[in-house]
Design a protein around this motif. Sequence first.
Motif, short mmCIF file in Angstrom:
data_model
loop_
_atom_site.label_atom_id
_atom_site.label_comp_id
_atom_site.label_asym_id
_atom_site.label_seq_id
_atom_site.Cartn_x
_atom_site.Cartn_y
_atom_site.Cartn_z
N ARG A 25 -20.32 29.97 22.29
CA ARG A 25 -19.31 30.14 21.22
C ARG A 25 -19.99 30.53 19.91
O ARG A 25 -19.51 31.43 19.20
N SER A 28 -21.12 34.11 20.01
CA SER A 28 -19.96 35.00 19.88
C SER A 28 -19.52 35.11 18.42
O SER A 28 -19.24 36.21 17.92
N ILE A 29 -19.46 33.99 17.74
CA ILE A 29 -19.10 33.99 16.32
C ILE A 29 -20.13 34.77 15.52
O ILE A 29 -19.78 35.59 14.66
N LYS A 30 -21.40 34.54 15.81
CA LYS A 30 -22.46 35.23 15.08
C LYS A 30 -22.35 36.74 15.26
O LYS A 30 -22.50 37.51 14.30
N ARG A 32 -19.70 38.47 15.79
CA ARG A 32 -18.57 38.97 15.01
C ARG A 32 -18.85 38.97 13.51
O ARG A 32 -18.50 39.94 12.84
N LEU A 39 -14.47 34.53 9.42
CA LEU A 39 -14.22 33.43 10.34
C LEU A 39 -12.73 33.19 10.47
O LEU A 39 -11.99 33.23 9.48
N ASP A 43 -12.57 29.33 14.37
CA ASP A 43 -14.02 29.33 14.16
C ASP A 43 -14.42 28.23 13.18
O ASP A 43 -15.40 27.51 13.40
N ILE A 81 -24.89 31.83 10.68
CA ILE A 81 -23.47 32.13 10.81
C ILE A 81 -22.76 31.88 9.48
O ILE A 81 -22.00 32.72 8.99
N ALA A 85 -21.02 34.63 7.12
CA ALA A 85 -19.58 34.48 6.93
C ALA A 85 -19.24 34.42 5.44
O ALA A 85 -18.27 35.03 5.00
#
Length: 95
Positions: A25, A28-30, A32, A39, A43, A81, A85
């Motif tokens: 997870r 995946s966030i990183k 994006r 975020l 997230d 992250i 963000a």
Amino acid sequence: MDQNAEDAGIIAALIERFDKQRLPRALSIKERVDQGERLSEYDIAFLEEVFADANEMRGYVDRHPEYHDLAARAAALYKAIMDKALENEKKDTSG
């Protein structure tokens, strides 16, 4: 049950959760945020949960220095992250 045996079981469960749930997870966030996305609420909730859990796990990591590197790498990933963000949020609001 002795403290080391109890810790070993808890640490094994935490590592499995990190490996199978948290790390995929986070990556995946990183990916994006590295592409400029912001975020989502989901997230943010995930990251809040991770940070709360990290505070609870601090004692285990302190007692088991063999996990210091893993914990530091995970913290660095979450920091990357959050930094990206924040950068994305600033871009969105400034222009």
